[in-house]
Motif scaffolding. Structure first.
Motif, PDB file in Angstrom:
ATOM      1  N   ASN A 166       0.865  -1.179   0.000  1.00  0.00           N
ATOM      2  CA  ASN A 166       0.000   0.000   0.000  1.00  0.00           C
ATOM      3  C   ASN A 166       0.908   1.236   0.000  1.00  0.00           C
ATOM      4  O   ASN A 166       1.461   1.630   1.027  1.00  0.00           O
ATOM      5  CB  ASN A 166      -0.904  -0.025   1.236  1.00  0.00           C
ATOM      6  N   ALA A 167       1.038   1.814  -1.170  1.00  0.00           N
ATOM      7  CA  ALA A 167       1.995   2.909  -1.353  1.00  0.00           C
ATOM      8  C   ALA A 167       1.667   4.102  -0.472  1.00  0.00           C
ATOM      9  O   ALA A 167       2.560   4.747   0.087  1.00  0.00           O
ATOM     10  CB  ALA A 167       2.026   3.334  -2.827  1.00  0.00           C
ATOM     11  N   ARG A 168       0.393   4.402  -0.335  1.00  0.00           N
ATOM     12  CA  ARG A 168      -0.002   5.543   0.488  1.00  0.00           C
ATOM     13  C   ARG A 168       0.352   5.291   1.949  1.00  0.00           C
ATOM     14  O   ARG A 168       0.801   6.190   2.667  1.00  0.00           O
ATOM     15  CB  ARG A 168      -1.500   5.789   0.351  1.00  0.00           C
ATOM     16  N   LEU A 169       0.128   4.079   2.374  1.00  0.00           N
ATOM     17  CA  LEU A 169       0.456   3.719   3.748  1.00  0.00           C
ATOM     18  C   LEU A 169       1.949   3.891   3.998  1.00  0.00           C
ATOM     19  O   LEU A 169       2.373   4.458   5.023  1.00  0.00           O
ATOM     20  CB  LEU A 169       0.038   2.259   3.983  1.00  0.00           C
TER      21      LEU A 169
END
Lengths: 243, 243
Positions: A166-169
């Motif tokens: 999860n790139a945003r995470l």
DNA sequence: GCACGCATTAATGTATACGTTAACATAGTC
DNA sequence: GACTATGTTAACGTATACATTAATGCGTGC
């Protein structure tokens, strides 16, 4: 005749997200300002509370105000600095209460990451990488090398989040870790030997290896709550109200 | 703080620093640009994929490129737009996978908020406010007023986070909700009647009232996982790969 | 000594200027 | 006809100009 394909790698070489294209990495002044100011803040060259006018920063960095302003907007958005209209920028101090907030968020996000990593399953190579950080932490403790321990600790947490897919995470957790960087530097020498942290990490890694998402979440959550409380207590205990 | 309720004049609305003597509100152009562009994106006036050059935006807003650039930096940092050197800005589409990422984060943060709110305890007034949103949601469903339902739904989630007593958490959740705004608008009419959501909210509110932090967390977590999965499935089912 | 108003100053917000360079078109080569 | 080299254009990155206005200091009246 054209040797431009040979990379002249004398640039910063940092985590610059420049694609590995040929040719010199063209770094904009704005980017330079951002990296420079951030680095100085993280390394405590610009301590908490440090103030400077846009013009001063511009001269310090050898550029005009424009790119400095643009960098400051980003840094302010990330919570590293504050820009007050007639007082220039100020490096934001981190209080015990700020640390509580940040740790509540990190606890939440990281334990989610642990759960996601366990649910997704990690490759053997990834697991090896993760376990290596635990080994490094143990070794660092043996050698009483706290710097090294901290680096391995950070690596573990970052790998965990990376494996969550999860790139945003990942970006979020990274951003909040940065905000705690200075505080962790200071507390590193005040806290008791982080023996339990090593055990915690090993347990979380095991849970992920087994694909036990609930255990991974719960174990990491507990680990984070513990270290968060310890840190906040340490700050209050030593009267470190502003870092 | 910026609900989609009304598209009023572009006042900041925040500081209310408008003193009695000076009639004109002192809003910087950068702020105006930020608010305007963001509003247009949220209300789908600038749809996903919309592109515009800095100069075009500047003319559109009646200002020079400078404040537009500064606004775009913030919007880019928040993940609303993308700025590509020779192509101006582009309103970032939200894919099903983006929604997965965002919902994973929201699920994590909001259930933490529920836990924190339960742990801290909420005042009677706060609890009344929270329960009011549940009542509103029920009423909206009766009246088949989906807009109203969505507004009450959003209000519940925002209150929850507000009661967590963590400003950063509030800001974060707010930011991610905004990013899902457009998608929720579309799916509102595609999804089955959200009867269960209302029940879920009521249950979470109860757990908070009782101060049962683990129940609050677990219930809200389950609620979020459910709606997240539903949404992503809906998007894929309807072939809505980009919103 | 203190509060207030005014002049001064300088930091900012914004516009604009301008060189650089990526994108596109066009022509030329195989 | 496809591909490469070259020229043109305009969007951008950055510097600079400039009006605005908040902060500061000072003098005045009490």
């Amino acid at each position: 005749m054209n040797t431009s394909t040979e990379a002249r790698n004398n640039e910063t070489g940092k985590a610059a997200s420049r694609s590995a294209k040929t040719g010199a990495a063209r770094v904009s002044q704005t980017e330079r300002a951002y990296d420079q100011i951030k680095r100085r803040i993280l390394e405590n060259d610009m301590a908490a509370g440090f103030q400077a006018l846009e013009q001063e920063l511009a001269e310090m960095l050898g550029m005009s105000r424009t790119p400095v302003r643009e960098a400051l907007i980003r840094l302010a958005e990330e919570g590293m600095v504050e820009v007050r209209p007639r007082h220039g920028m100020r490096v934001l101090p981190v209080s015990a209460d700020d640390m509580r907030e940040i740790y509540e968020i990190l606890t939440s996000l990281e334990s989610t990451a642990a759960e996601l990593a366990a649910a997704r399953g990690v490759t053997d190579a990834e697991m090896a990488e993760l376990k290596m950080t635990v080994t490094d932490m143990d070794a660092a403790l043996e050698e009483e090398d706290l710097r090294k321990w901290a680096a391995a600790d950070e690596k573990f947490h970052m790998l965990l989040v990376k494996f969550s897919n999860n790139a945003r995470l990942l970006a979020l957790v990274n951003s909040f870790w940065e905000q705690t960087h200075r505080v962790r530097l200071v507390t590193l020498r005040l806290r008791p030997k982080p023996v339990n942290s090593n055990k915690d990490h090993a347990a979380v890694a095991d849970a992920i290896a087994k694909g036990d998402r609930e255990a991974a979440r719960r174990l990491h959550h507990r680990h984070r709550v513990k270290s968060g409380k310890m840190l906040v207590a340490l700050l209050k205990e030593h009267g470190l109200t502003q870092l």
